[in-house]
Motif scaffolding. Structure first.
Motif, PDB file in Angstrom:
ATOM      1  N   TYR A   1      18.856  10.564   6.030  1.00 53.41           N
ATOM      2  CA  TYR A   1      18.316  10.179   4.722  1.00 53.41           C
ATOM      3  C   TYR A   1      18.901  11.014   3.593  1.00 53.41           C
ATOM      4  CZ  TYR A   1      14.982  14.136   5.105  1.00 53.41           C
ATOM      5  OH  TYR A   1      14.397  15.372   5.225  1.00 53.41           O
ATOM      6  N   ASN A   2      18.870  10.461   2.419  1.00 50.56           N
ATOM      7  CA  ASN A   2      19.152  11.208   1.189  1.00 50.56           C
ATOM      8  C   ASN A   2      18.013  10.890   0.217  1.00 50.56           C
ATOM      9  OD1 ASN A   2      19.657   8.680   0.089  1.00 50.56           O
ATOM     10  ND2 ASN A   2      21.870   8.859   0.244  1.00 50.56           N
ATOM     11  N   GLU A   3      18.200  11.155  -1.071  1.00 48.27           N
ATOM     12  CA  GLU A   3      17.052  10.925  -1.964  1.00 48.27           C
ATOM     13  C   GLU A   3      16.777   9.445  -2.218  1.00 48.27           C
ATOM     14  OE1 GLU A   3      17.725  11.927  -6.236  1.00 48.27           O
ATOM     15  OE2 GLU A   3      19.677  12.623  -5.511  1.00 48.27           O
ATOM     16  N   PHE A   4      17.769   8.568  -1.905  1.00 48.11           N
ATOM     17  CA  PHE A   4      17.635   7.147  -2.235  1.00 48.11           C
ATOM     18  C   PHE A   4      17.170   6.288  -1.066  1.00 48.11           C
ATOM     19  CE2 PHE A   4      21.207   8.908  -4.691  1.00 48.11           C
ATOM     20  CZ  PHE A   4      20.594   8.895  -5.930  1.00 48.11           C
ATOM     21  N   MET A   5      17.578   6.648   0.128  1.00 44.50           N
ATOM     22  CA  MET A   5      17.206   5.813   1.269  1.00 44.50           C
ATOM     23  C   MET A   5      17.199   6.593   2.565  1.00 44.50           C
ATOM     24  SD  MET A   5      20.619   3.531   1.758  1.00 44.50           S
ATOM     25  CE  MET A   5      20.840   3.092   0.056  1.00 44.50           C
ATOM     26  N   LEU A   6      16.434   6.036   3.490  1.00 44.99           N
ATOM     27  CA  LEU A   6      16.373   6.620   4.826  1.00 44.99           C
ATOM     28  C   LEU A   6      16.790   5.531   5.808  1.00 44.99           C
ATOM     29  CD1 LEU A   6      13.543   8.748   6.356  1.00 44.99           C
ATOM     30  CD2 LEU A   6      14.111   6.567   7.430  1.00 44.99           C
TER      31      LEU A   6
ATOM     32  N   GLY B   1       0.781  -1.240   0.000  1.00 39.07           N
ATOM     33  CA  GLY B   1       0.000   0.000   0.000  1.00 39.07           C
ATOM     34  C   GLY B   1       0.809   1.284   0.000  1.00 39.07           C
ATOM     35  N   VAL B   2       2.113   1.216   0.294  1.00 34.85           N
ATOM     36  CA  VAL B   2       2.827   2.450   0.602  1.00 34.85           C
ATOM     37  C   VAL B   2       3.071   3.354  -0.609  1.00 34.85           C
ATOM     38  CG1 VAL B   2       5.010   3.396   1.427  1.00 34.85           C
ATOM     39  CG2 VAL B   2       3.842   1.657   2.739  1.00 34.85           C
ATOM     40  N   GLY B   3       3.745   2.883  -1.628  1.00 34.75           N
ATOM     41  CA  GLY B   3       4.022   3.761  -2.784  1.00 34.75           C
ATOM     42  C   GLY B   3       4.954   4.885  -2.387  1.00 34.75           C
ATOM     43  N   ASP B   4       4.940   5.984  -3.100  1.00 34.85           N
ATOM     44  CA  ASP B   4       5.887   7.081  -2.872  1.00 34.85           C
ATOM     45  C   ASP B   4       5.927   7.580  -1.436  1.00 34.85           C
ATOM     46  OD1 ASP B   4       7.241   7.488  -5.224  1.00 34.85           O
ATOM     47  OD2 ASP B   4       5.474   8.390  -6.164  1.00 34.85           O
TER      48      ASP B   4
ATOM     49  N   MET C   1      17.137  -0.085  10.266  1.00 37.27           N
ATOM     50  CA  MET C   1      16.169  -0.242   9.184  1.00 37.27           C
ATOM     51  C   MET C   1      16.512   0.741   8.069  1.00 37.27           C
ATOM     52  SD  MET C   1      11.998  -0.401   9.107  1.00 37.27           S
ATOM     53  CE  MET C   1      11.777  -1.699  10.274  1.00 37.27           C
ATOM     54  N   VAL C   2      16.604   0.187   6.861  1.00 29.42           N
ATOM     55  CA  VAL C   2      16.876   1.016   5.688  1.00 29.42           C
ATOM     56  C   VAL C   2      15.601   1.033   4.849  1.00 29.42           C
ATOM     57  CG1 VAL C   2      18.315   1.314   3.639  1.00 29.42           C
ATOM     58  CG2 VAL C   2      19.278   0.269   5.697  1.00 29.42           C
ATOM     59  N   VAL C   3      15.094   2.205   4.567  1.00 35.76           N
ATOM     60  CA  VAL C   3      13.814   2.320   3.862  1.00 35.76           C
ATOM     61  C   VAL C   3      14.048   2.970   2.502  1.00 35.76           C
ATOM     62  CG1 VAL C   3      11.431   3.121   4.074  1.00 35.76           C
ATOM     63  CG2 VAL C   3      12.810   2.765   6.126  1.00 35.76           C
TER      64      VAL C   3
ATOM     65  N   GLY D   1       8.738   2.252  -0.389  1.00 36.35           N
ATOM     66  CA  GLY D   1       8.185   1.633   0.807  1.00 36.35           C
ATOM     67  C   GLY D   1       8.880   0.351   1.206  1.00 36.35           C
ATOM     68  N   ARG D   2       9.770  -0.153   0.334  1.00 41.45           N
ATOM     69  CA  ARG D   2      10.517  -1.365   0.667  1.00 41.45           C
ATOM     70  C   ARG D   2      11.479  -1.043   1.799  1.00 41.45           C
ATOM     71  NH1 ARG D   2      15.275  -4.132  -1.627  1.00 41.45           N
ATOM     72  NH2 ARG D   2      15.743  -2.272  -2.837  1.00 41.45           N
ATOM     73  N   ALA D   3      11.691  -1.998   2.712  1.00 35.62           N
ATOM     74  CA  ALA D   3      12.636  -1.762   3.804  1.00 35.62           C
ATOM     75  C   ALA D   3      13.444  -3.013   4.073  1.00 35.62           C
ATOM     76  CB  ALA D   3      11.880  -1.349   5.060  1.00 35.62           C
ATOM     77  N   ILE D   4      14.662  -2.820   4.557  1.00 36.46           N
ATOM     78  CA  ILE D   4      15.481  -3.956   4.987  1.00 36.46           C
ATOM     79  C   ILE D   4      15.826  -3.751   6.451  1.00 36.46           C
ATOM     80  CG2 ILE D   4      17.703  -5.120   4.724  1.00 36.46           C
ATOM     81  CD1 ILE D   4      17.454  -4.578   1.711  1.00 36.46           C
ATOM     82  N   LEU D   5      15.462  -4.729   7.269  1.00 36.58           N
ATOM     83  CA  LEU D   5      15.764  -4.676   8.692  1.00 36.58           C
ATOM     84  C   LEU D   5      16.958  -5.585   8.948  1.00 36.58           C
ATOM     85  CD1 LEU D   5      14.643  -3.588  11.469  1.00 36.58           C
ATOM     86  CD2 LEU D   5      13.688  -5.870  11.752  1.00 36.58           C
TER      87      LEU D   5
END
Ligand SMILES: [Zn+2]
Length: 336
Positions: A293-298, A272-275, A307-309, A313-317
């Motif tokens: 954060y920068n424009e590519f990841m937070l 559901g997340v999207g932009d 957690m890298v987002v 909306g994809r994230a890696i924990l």
């Protein structure tokens, strides 16, 4: 050409006509670990016309014990598995169109990645993506061959849409992460995936040459005990996939998590997340975590987990393999 395949065309099950059919075949292999490398090398050597290999990982030393296409140079060169597989296999058989794709297969891309395939082969290490393959297989009428191996055990089953029971008839839900051992916890010895990958290859050949003796059972082996069992699987009357409800393909079950095998990390996808607005998210997280954060990841850290987002909306924990923990933290800090 004729010389290359002479021992295979001599075999009655294939013959010259079968060889021609193999040459016209297009297979997609999803996952290029132990099973995927066995299947890919066998099918490229057999002269299947087009072989697409999809995998999201890089090669590590602990892969070399059983992933037959890779070597130490690939690790030194930092190659993703899909690319290393493509490079090696193009040298094995230059007449086959081999294509390595580095991607995470998920419900947003699987239909595009498998479009036009005669057959999908499972070289995966997780159940979630298998259910997704099952959905896309039934929806688009593409046969697929399930394979799994762990420890000294292995299983395989062939799914022909409209003819055989499907994978969800046999296994109705994704097993809870803690219930299912993985190669990272239980280990695996190479004969288990080698045999299962070889059985999957034989099924692939039979499907491509249109043989009438497709395996209709679940085959379960234990290479340490030397046992080999056929188990009858019946169609399940309440199977959602067989009734045309493709819950995994439609991304219905909310947050999607996958343990990244061997990386001590879990990936979370949120349909559901999207932009995402990083500015808003950073402001929201400011009271509870240090955020950058920068424009590519937070990035932020909670309870010892980084957690890298990403903007979609994809994230890696990191620092866990617990998918429910990842889902929980995602829901808590980013929102489902
Ligand atoms: Zn079914």
């Amino acid at each position: 050409m004729i010389n290359r395949y002479s021992r295979q065309t001599l075999f009655g099950g294939i013959g010259k006509e079968g060889q021609r059919r193999l040459g016209n075949g297009y297979v997609v292999i999803i996952g290029c670990g132990a099973l995927g490398t066995i299947i890919a090398t066998s099918l490229v050597r057999a002269g299947v016309g087009r072989v697409r290999i999809i995998d999201r990982d890089f090669i590590e030393y602990h892969n070399l014990q059983r992933q037959v296409l890779f070597d130490e140079d690939d690790i030194q060169n930092g190659l993703p598995k899909a690319i290393a597989a493509e490079q090696h296999l193009k040298k094995v058989n230059s007449s086959v169109e081999v294509e390595g794709i580095v991607a995470d297969v998920n419900y947003t891309n699987i239909e595009r990645l498998t479009s036009g395939a005669d057959l999908i082969l499972d070289g995966l290490d997780n159940f979630e993506t298998r259910f997704l393959i099952n959905d896309v297989s039934l929806k688009n009428k593409i046969p697929w061959v399930y394979g799994g191996a762990i420890s000294s055990l292995g299983m395989t089953m062939t799914i022909i849409p409209g003819e055989t029971p499907c994978f969800r008839c046999f296994c109705s839900a994704v097993p809870r992460p803690k219930v299912v051992p993985t190669c990272d916890t239980a280990g695996v010895i190479s004969p288990a995936p080698f045999i299962i990958g070889s059985l999957q290859t034989a099924e692939a050949m039979k499907i491509l040459v249109k043989a009438n003796n497709i395996n209709r059972d679940l085959i379960a082996i234990d290479v340490w005990e030397g046992t080999f069992h056929h188990l009858k699987i019946s169609p399940h009357e309440n199977c959602p996939a067989c009734q045309g409800r493709y819950e995994f393909l439609e991304g219905e079950s909310g947050l999607r998590t996958t343990s990244l095998c061997g990386q001590n990390a879990v990936q979370v996808l949120s349909p559901g997340v999207g932009d995402l607005s990083f500015e808003e998210l950073a402001a929201r997280l400011k009271p509870v975590a240090e955020v950058s954060y920068n424009e590519f990841m937070l990035r932020f850290t909670v309870d010892n987990h980084e957690m890298v987002v990403f903007p979609d909306g994809r994230a890696i924990l990191r620092n866990t393999t617990d998918e429910s923990l990842a889902r929980g933290l995602y829901a808590k800090y980013i929102g489902a």
